[in-house]
Scaffold this motif. Structure first.
Motif, short mmCIF file in Angstrom:
data_model
loop_
_atom_site.label_atom_id
_atom_site.label_comp_id
_atom_site.label_asym_id
_atom_site.label_seq_id
_atom_site.Cartn_x
_atom_site.Cartn_y
_atom_site.Cartn_z
N ILE A 5 -13.08 -13.38 -36.74
CA ILE A 5 -13.50 -12.94 -35.41
C ILE A 5 -14.32 -14.04 -34.77
O ILE A 5 -15.35 -14.45 -35.30
CB ILE A 5 -14.32 -11.65 -35.50
N GLN A 6 -13.85 -14.55 -33.64
CA GLN A 6 -14.60 -15.59 -32.92
C GLN A 6 -15.24 -14.97 -31.67
O GLN A 6 -14.56 -14.29 -30.91
CB GLN A 6 -13.64 -16.71 -32.49
N LEU B 3 -19.56 -16.39 -35.63
CA LEU B 3 -19.92 -14.98 -35.39
C LEU B 3 -21.34 -14.70 -35.87
O LEU B 3 -22.12 -14.04 -35.17
CB LEU B 3 -18.92 -14.08 -36.12
#
Lengths: 105, 179
Positions: A5-6, B3
């Motif tokens: 997940i960016q 993240l």
């Protein structure tokens, strides 16, 4: 899987919007003029974050130039504003924003 | 990795911001402001705006917050403010509605215009240079060529602010000298 997940530009823009909302809330709720000033700094930082995020996502350096000028003007504004607060506080110690109705005619 | 950095920086930014508006002692509010400013600097670094991140730490955390703390000490207003009372009726609910409304409108606008975020502007392209100091080079080229007039006006603004503040702070002494 978490590393897949960016964080996209939208996430940063949402953080900046929430920061701006918190700053607005603080200016309206707090009565200490110094803390109201800090909340104005929060709003300026939210706008700076938006500028830098869009500068990155649109590959355009002019957003960062705008942030540079905002920082300079913010520094000048803080100097003048704190000078005014100091000269008000000299006259009436412990004044809050509600006490400053002397200009009310 | 990105993240994790984002989540930590967002926690710093929002936690510090909530601290600014909820701590009753102005010194604590100023220290929470430092937390927020460092979080924003971390986000600048993750956007590869290295010069602005350095300026953010030096100017905001190093100069502006120190100025705030000096004024707090100078005036002796570090007494705790009673924030449990609400001087104007229904001020806080109304303020909460306006604050949430502002955030909500902006977030709605961001989410509805997500597709426009990748449009490239006509300024100096950030992606062309791969050198380590590319950010500073591009920023300097833009400031000292396209925006050189604004830069000079900014220096006049700083001069005016400094002279005005010194005059404002000295007025009482001058009046006493005139008597």
């Amino acid at each position: 899987m978490l590393s897949a997940i960016q964080p996209t530009s939208t996430w940063y823009l949402v953080i900046a919007a929430v920061l701006f909302g918190i700053g607005t809330l603080g200016v309206m709720v707090r009565r200490n003029p110094l803390v109201m000033f800090m909340c104005i700094e929060l709003m300026l930082n939210a706008v700076n974050l938006t500028f830098v995020t869009l500068s990155k996502s649109m590959a355009d350096i002019n957003g960062q130039v705008a942030v540079f000028f905002v920082m300079v003007v913010a520094a000048a504004e803080v100097v003048v504003g704190l000078g005014i607060i100091v000269s008000i506080m000299r006259r009436r110690t412990g004044a809050t924003a509600d006490d400053l109705s002397a200009l009310k005619g | 990795m990105e993240l994790i950095v984002f989540v930590l920086a967002a926690a710093m930014v929002l936690g510090g911001a909530i601290g600014v508006i909820t701590r009753s002692n102005p010194v604590h509010a100023a220290l929470s402001l430092v937390l927020t400013l460092f979080g924003v600097a971390v986000m600048f670094v993750s956007h590869e705006a290295h010069f602005l991140a350095a300026v953010q730490v030096i100017v905001y955390a190093g100069a502006i917050v120190v100025l705030f703390l000096f004024v707090i000490m100078l005036l002796g207003v570090d007494r705790t403010e009673d924030i449990s009372i609400e001087p104007i009726t229904a001020q806080r609910p109304l303020a909460a509605i306006v604050g949430l409304g502002v955030s909500g409108i902006v977030i709605a606008a961001i989410i509805s215009s997500r597709s426009a975020l990748s449009v490239t502007g006509d300024g100096i392209d950030q992606t062309t240079v791969e050198a380590a100091d590319a950010n500073i080079r591009q920023l300097a080229r833009s400031i000292f060529s396209n925006n050189v007039f604004a830069f000079e006006v900014t220096s006049v603004l700083l001069l005016v602010a400094v002279i005005g503040t010194v005059l404002m702070a000295r007025r009482i002494k001058l009046r006493e000298a005139g008597k």
